[in-house]
Design a protein around this motif. Structure first.
Motif, PDB file in Angstrom:
ATOM      1  N   MET A  59      78.968  32.605  32.902  1.00 25.88           N
ATOM      2  CA  MET A  59      78.088  33.327  33.818  1.00 25.88           C
ATOM      3  C   MET A  59      78.070  32.648  35.186  1.00 25.88           C
ATOM      4  N   ASN A  60      77.907  33.437  36.232  1.00 21.85           N
ATOM      5  CA  ASN A  60      77.824  32.926  37.607  1.00 21.85           C
ATOM      6  C   ASN A  60      76.381  32.612  37.983  1.00 21.85           C
ATOM      7  N   GLU A  61      75.659  31.989  37.067  1.00 21.96           N
ATOM      8  CA  GLU A  61      74.273  31.587  37.308  1.00 21.96           C
ATOM      9  C   GLU A  61      73.869  30.590  36.239  1.00 21.96           C
ATOM     10  N   GLY A  62      72.774  29.906  36.483  1.00 22.45           N
ATOM     11  CA  GLY A  62      72.233  28.998  35.490  1.00 22.45           C
ATOM     12  C   GLY A  62      72.646  27.551  35.702  1.00 22.45           C
ATOM     13  N   PHE A  79      76.431  26.705  35.383  1.00 19.38           N
ATOM     14  CA  PHE A  79      77.147  27.147  36.579  1.00 19.38           C
ATOM     15  C   PHE A  79      76.916  26.171  37.732  1.00 19.38           C
ATOM     16  N   GLU A  80      75.687  25.774  37.956  1.00 12.81           N
ATOM     17  CA  GLU A  80      75.375  24.865  39.061  1.00 12.81           C
ATOM     18  C   GLU A  80      76.060  23.510  38.878  1.00 12.81           C
ATOM     19  N   LYS A 112      79.776  24.127  39.547  1.00 10.09           N
ATOM     20  CA  LYS A 112      79.987  24.369  40.977  1.00 10.09           C
ATOM     21  C   LYS A 112      79.994  23.053  41.743  1.00 10.09           C
TER      22      LYS A 112
END
Length: 157
Positions: A95-98, A101-102, A105
């Motif tokens: 997913m690109n969130e959560g 992801f952070e 990133k």
């Protein structure tokens, strides 16, 4: 695996920044150059790819992949002595969130500072490749078959 081979594997995985990703496209092999980010324990290798790319479309259709890393060739080196690792496993889109992801990133941008633009484009996502088996060649006639457990063990200092 001896200490020298383990050290070579750790260096190869942690310092090499590009890999060859092999996917199945319509039942036939397809290979692409990708950037990757290994987990510290080598339990997963993350790629950040565009859904417009063939390899991403292939992973959506069939998660079976191979990821291959190798030392850089140079004219003064014997190519058969280059260290190389091939992982076979399954790819999963993240997913690109959560929190995960952070974390990815931040690690991705630390490893690839010029890749920030991919976080501004909605078609890019992380995919995680979980190795099912691996083959490490530490030079001519020095090959090791690695399970996920032995790969994790080799990741330890």
């Amino acid at each position: 695996m001896d200490t020298e081979a383990r050290s070579l594997l750790q260096t190869l995985v942690r310092e090499t920044r590009t890999a060859t990703l092999a996917t199945l496209r319509g039942g036939a092999p397809n290979v692409s150059m990708v950037l990757y980010l290994p987990e510290e324990d080598f339990s997963a290798f993350h790629v950040r790819v565009s859904r417009l790319a063939w390899h991403t479309q292939d992973m959506q259709d069939d998660p079976r992949v191979a990821l291959s890393l190798q030392e850089t060739d140079a004219p003064a080196r014997d190519p058969q002595q280059l260290a190389r690792l091939t992982l076979r496993g399954g790819a999963t889109q993240l997913m690109n969130e959560g929190a995960q992801f952070e974390r990815l990133k931040a690690a991705w941008l630390a490893r690839y500072p010029d890749a920030g633009v991919t976080f501004e484009l909605p078609d890019f996502a992380f995919w995680s490749i979980a190795p099912g088996e691996a083959r490490f060649v530490a030079g001519f006639a020095r090959a090791f078959n690695l399970s996920p457990a032995s790969l994790a063990q080799a990741a330890q200092a």
